[in-house]
Design an enzyme around this catalytic site. Structure first.
Site: not given
Ligand code: UD1
Ligand code: CA
Length: 484
Positions: A31, A118, A246, A396, A405-406, A424, A459
């Protein structure tokens, strides 16, 4: 000896870690429509994932933190690798449930796991501790952290067994939610606590019968419920902590929240920041008390500013250390430099990396510096370029002075010793040394070293032709008369 070490090792086995933290960070962040992985986008001047890792590290040691990476895994690993955490590769990203599935081997030595997203950087250690404690006290197999949001759209909704129950029947994703379910304001934060054996006993029951054909970790609530396992939710009163990133709009919103929080913290520590909404101050920046920051200032990276300074508007200062009592006039740009106490810089000075400005020195408008040392009390006030140059004390440097320098291939050094006076519009062709207390006549081109206490003139000598202009005008007038 042997006895002691045997004792130590059995001690450490008995205390072996039972709580792990898994951070899901493998997703692409579709997204955002970005070439860069979502978790490396920055808020408050730091990658989103770095916040989550730092918070997790306040709860368990880094060796018990497992970051699940996949999309652009090498870049993510390189960006946060120095934190000492472990990595689990989710080569194909088939959903949040699948992320935990690939972490099975890494997590199986643990009793419990806290799962963090994350992409949600505001979570605090205190809230994680509360989630963990509630999970333990409820003897639940899954505990999710929920929050009431004024605008819950985009988040999964929490379906409790009944309005008063701590137990949860299911989590319904926005896309699958019915109209009444969409009205539920209690959302799933994406932070969970699981019993590791129960999670992996049932994770194989997840299906991909949803809008994205993915394995949703959220479906574990219903899966575990069917398996007669206890699934509960704890609602945090600090709803802002669960906000995710997101979309670009959400990133910008969190960035603004973090920066305002940073300004408020600095103000509590005695710094005045006018119109803080217009200032961009990174997380790691330090500022001493009684320093005033004017509107539209950016302080980035590891910038450190002393006390009693004034940073006037429109300066962008990065990784620069500024001593006490320094005045930065409007419009300066600085990178990786140092300014000692009571110096005055600007307006419109550009300090490129390695500029070291001495105590009480002045650097004025349209002065560019790179890899220089400007000694105590020395001045370069107007329209000057100083590069690869060492300047002593009380020097000054006149308006329009340029260090050459280059030579097109190599950089060479210029040395200007204490008390020298550079007239100056001088051009100093490096390598060259101007001796202590010497004078350089204005508009000189200096190609050879100048010994101490001398005057160097480089000069053409001025010649004056008296009456020349008058005669020229008369000749012009005569020619015009002849033509008409
Ligand atoms: C998810 C939750 C949703 C919650 C929201 C909160 C699910 C299906 N939905 O949605 O209920 O309200 O978080 O923020 O879990 N990731 C992986 N591997 C994957 C897919 C995602 O490591 O295969 C990681 C992403 O990098 C991200 C985290 O999981 O850091 C969450 O994934 P994301 O796609 O952001 O989930 P949301 O749609 O926000
Ligand atoms: Ca998310």
């Amino acid at each position: 000896m042997t006895k002691t070490s045997a004792k130590n090792s059995s001690f450490s086995t008995a205390r072996s870690p039972r709580l792990a933290i898994a951070i899901m960070a493998a997703g692409k962040g579709t997204r955002l429509k970005s070439r860069h992985p979502k978790v490396l986008h920055e808020v408050g001047g730091k990658p989103i994932l770095a916040y989550v890792i730092a918070t997790a590290a306040r709860v368990v040691p880094p060796k018990d933190i497992f970051v699940i990476i996949g999309h652009e895994a090498d870049r993510v690993r390189a960006a946060v690798g120095d934190s000492g955490v472990q990595f689990v590769l989710q080569a194909e990203q088939r959903g949040t449930g699948h992320a935990l599935l690939v972490a099975r081997e890494a997590l199986s030595p643990y009793d419990r796991v806290i799962v963090l997203s994350g992409d949600a950087p505001l979570i605090t250690a205190e809230t994680i501790q509360k989630l963990s404690a509630f999970h333990a006290s409820q003897k639940a197999t899954m505990t999710l952290l929920s929050a009431d949001l004024a605008d819950p759209s985009g988040y999964g909704r929490v379906i409790r067994k009944n309005a008063k129950s701590t137990e949860v029947r299911a989590i319904v994703e926005e896309k699958a939610a019915s109209t009444p379910q969409k009205k539920i304001r209690e959302i799933n934060s994406g932070f969970y606590a699981f019993s590791v054996p129960a999670l992996y006993a049932h994770i194989g029951e997840l299906k991909t019968d949803n809008a994205h054909r993915e394995y949703y970790l959220t479906d574990m609530a219903a899966v575990l419920g069917r398996g007669r396992q206890k699934v509960v939710a704890i609602k945090t009163p600090h709803a802002a902590e669960v906000l995710g990133t997101n979309t670009r709009a959400e990133i910008v919103d969190l960035d603004a929240r973090l920066r305002l929080a940073k300004c408020n913290q600095l103000m509590e520590e005695g710094v005045t920041i006018f119109y803080p909404q217009t200032c961009v101050i990174d997380n790691a920046v330090e500022i001493g008390p009684d320093t005033v920051i004017e509107p539209f200032v950016q302080l980035r990276g590891k910038t450190k500013i002393g006390s009693d300074c004034r940073i006037r508007s429109y300066s962008v200062i990065q990784n620069t250390e500024i001593g006490d009592g320094v005045v930065v006039l409007p419009g300066c740009v600085m990178d990786d430099s140092r300014i000692a106490r009571n110096a005055i810089v600007g307006p419109y000075s550009r300090l490129r990396p390695g500029s070291d400005i001495g105590e009480g020195a002045h650097l004025g408008n349209f002065v560019e510096t790179k890899k220089i040392k400007l000694g105590k009390g020395s001045k370069a006030n107007h329209l000057t370029y100083l590069g690869d140059t060492e300047i002593g004390e009380g020097v000054n440097v006149g308006a329009g002075t340029i260090t050459c320098n280059y030579d097109g291939v190599h950089k060479h050094k210029t040395v200007i010793e204490d008390g020298a006076f550079i007239g100056s519009d001088s051009t100093l062709v490096a390598p060259v040394r101007i001796g202590r207390g010497s004078y350089i006549a204005a508009a000189s081109c200096i190609t050879e070293d100048v010994p101490a206490d001398s005057l160097a003139v480089g000069r053409a000598r001025q010649t004056v032709k008296e009456g020349w202009a008058r005669e020229k005008r008369a000749a012009n007038a005569a020619q015009k008369a002849k033509q008409s």
